[in-house]
Design an enzyme around this catalytic site. Structure first.
Site, PDB file in Angstrom:
ATOM      1  N   ASP A   1      -0.138   5.144   1.080  1.00  0.00           N
ATOM      2  CA  ASP A   1      -0.358   6.074   2.199  1.00  0.00           C
ATOM      3  C   ASP A   1      -0.406   5.323   3.530  1.00  0.00           C
ATOM      4  O   ASP A   1      -1.191   4.384   3.693  1.00  0.00           O
ATOM      5  CB  ASP A   1      -1.670   6.845   1.997  1.00  0.00           C
TER       6      ASP A   1
ATOM      7  N   LYS B   1     -10.403  -1.008  -2.593  1.00  0.00           N
ATOM      8  CA  LYS B   1     -10.294  -1.726  -1.332  1.00  0.00           C
ATOM      9  C   LYS B   1     -11.528  -1.417  -0.474  1.00  0.00           C
ATOM     10  O   LYS B   1     -11.987  -0.280  -0.471  1.00  0.00           O
ATOM     11  CB  LYS B   1      -9.031  -1.289  -0.586  1.00  0.00           C
TER      12      LYS B   1
ATOM     13  N   THR C   1      -2.384   1.204  -4.552  1.00  0.00           N
ATOM     14  CA  THR C   1      -2.904   2.343  -3.808  1.00  0.00           C
ATOM     15  C   THR C   1      -4.311   2.714  -4.253  1.00  0.00           C
ATOM     16  O   THR C   1      -4.684   2.515  -5.414  1.00  0.00           O
ATOM     17  CB  THR C   1      -1.975   3.562  -3.961  1.00  0.00           C
ATOM     18  N   SER C   2      -5.073   3.272  -3.328  1.00  0.00           N
ATOM     19  CA  SER C   2      -6.406   3.780  -3.649  1.00  0.00           C
ATOM     20  C   SER C   2      -6.353   5.176  -4.255  1.00  0.00           C
ATOM     21  O   SER C   2      -7.384   5.704  -4.679  1.00  0.00           O
ATOM     22  CB  SER C   2      -7.270   3.808  -2.378  1.00  0.00           C
TER      23      SER C   2
ATOM     24  N   ASP D   1       0.868  -1.165   0.000  1.00  0.00           N
ATOM     25  CA  ASP D   1       0.000   0.000   0.000  1.00  0.00           C
ATOM     26  C   ASP D   1       0.915   1.228   0.000  1.00  0.00           C
ATOM     27  O   ASP D   1       2.115   1.107   0.273  1.00  0.00           O
ATOM     28  CB  ASP D   1      -0.886  -0.040   1.252  1.00  0.00           C
TER      29      ASP D   1
ATOM     30  N   ASP E   1      -1.561  -0.822   6.147  1.00  0.00           N
ATOM     31  CA  ASP E   1      -1.753  -0.128   7.428  1.00  0.00           C
ATOM     32  C   ASP E   1      -3.211   0.084   7.770  1.00  0.00           C
ATOM     33  O   ASP E   1      -3.552   0.207   8.941  1.00  0.00           O
ATOM     34  CB  ASP E   1      -1.056   1.246   7.409  1.00  0.00           C
TER      35      ASP E   1
END
Length: 220
Positions: A19, A142, A110-111, A17, A167
């Protein structure tokens, strides 16, 4: 949890991931989302904890605000976040750790939209991977596992052969659903995390062994 099985196990690839995992952008993201929430009459205190790890469009749609164009609002969020990278920096040791990995054996999932992801990675000194899955690459963000499965496929491996570094709750759920092993990066967590997965404070705490069998994470 340096004695957890993910440490010293062999994987074909590592999936990260972004962030909160290889960099922190919490301050910048919360500044932008606070402005947006106030404008739309959303309670900031209860809303901010829900933004992390998810695509902006999914966060907005989840609110079900009447008369709101989720695509247009998500585009506004993205532009505002691209403009504000103050306080974006790497999780300790992340850049060095990523550079120690073979280029075709790691990816970022990543989103964030691609342009925002590249902007934040540059601000934090995080190297651009050969494979990066962003918000535009999937139709379901996600906690749907599509992003992690797609990253594994583009690296030529199965998701079950990968170790995911995450995270946030939605990302953890996505990695679990993909069938991957997990290590939870706690650098940005304000409270201790209770999990059956391995945990990692930051990347200064680990090194990687690379050989013909794959990648092996070691606690130091």
């Amino acid at each position: 949890m340096s004695d957890h099985p993910v440490f010293n196990s062999t994987y074909r690839a590592f999936l990260f991931d972004m962030d909160g995992t290889v960099l922190t952008s919490i301050a910048a993201a919360e500044r932008v989302w606070t402005t947006w929430a106030v404008r739309h009459g959303v309670d900031v205190e209860s809303f901010l904890p829900t933004i992390h790890g998810a695509r902006a469009i999914d966060t907005i749609r989840r609110l079900g605000l009447p008369g709101v164009d989720a695509e247009a609002e998500a585009a506004w969020i993205t532009e505002a976040e691209i403009d504000d990278v103050d306080g974006v920096f790497e999780v300790a040791g992340a850049a060095k750790f990523l550079r120690s990995l073979p280029a075709r054996q790691w990816a970022i999932v990543t989103s964030a939209p691609r342009e925002l992801a590249l902007r934040r990675m540059a601000a934090a000194g995080i190297p651009e991977p050969a494979v990066m899955i962003t918000a535009e690459d999937v139709t379901a963000g996600k906690p749907d596992p599509a992003g992690y499965r797609l990253a594994a496929r583009r690296l030529g491996v199965e998701a079950g052969q990968c170790l995911v570094f995450e995270d946030a709750t939605v990302g953890i759920l996505a990695a679990e659903a993909a069938g991957a092993d997990l290590v939870i990066v706690t650098a940005t967590h304000e409270q201790p995390v209770e999990t059956l997965h391995g945990t990692l404070v930051d990347y200064d705490m680990v090194r990687v062994q690379v050989d013909a069998a794959g990648l092996r994470l070691h606690a130091v």
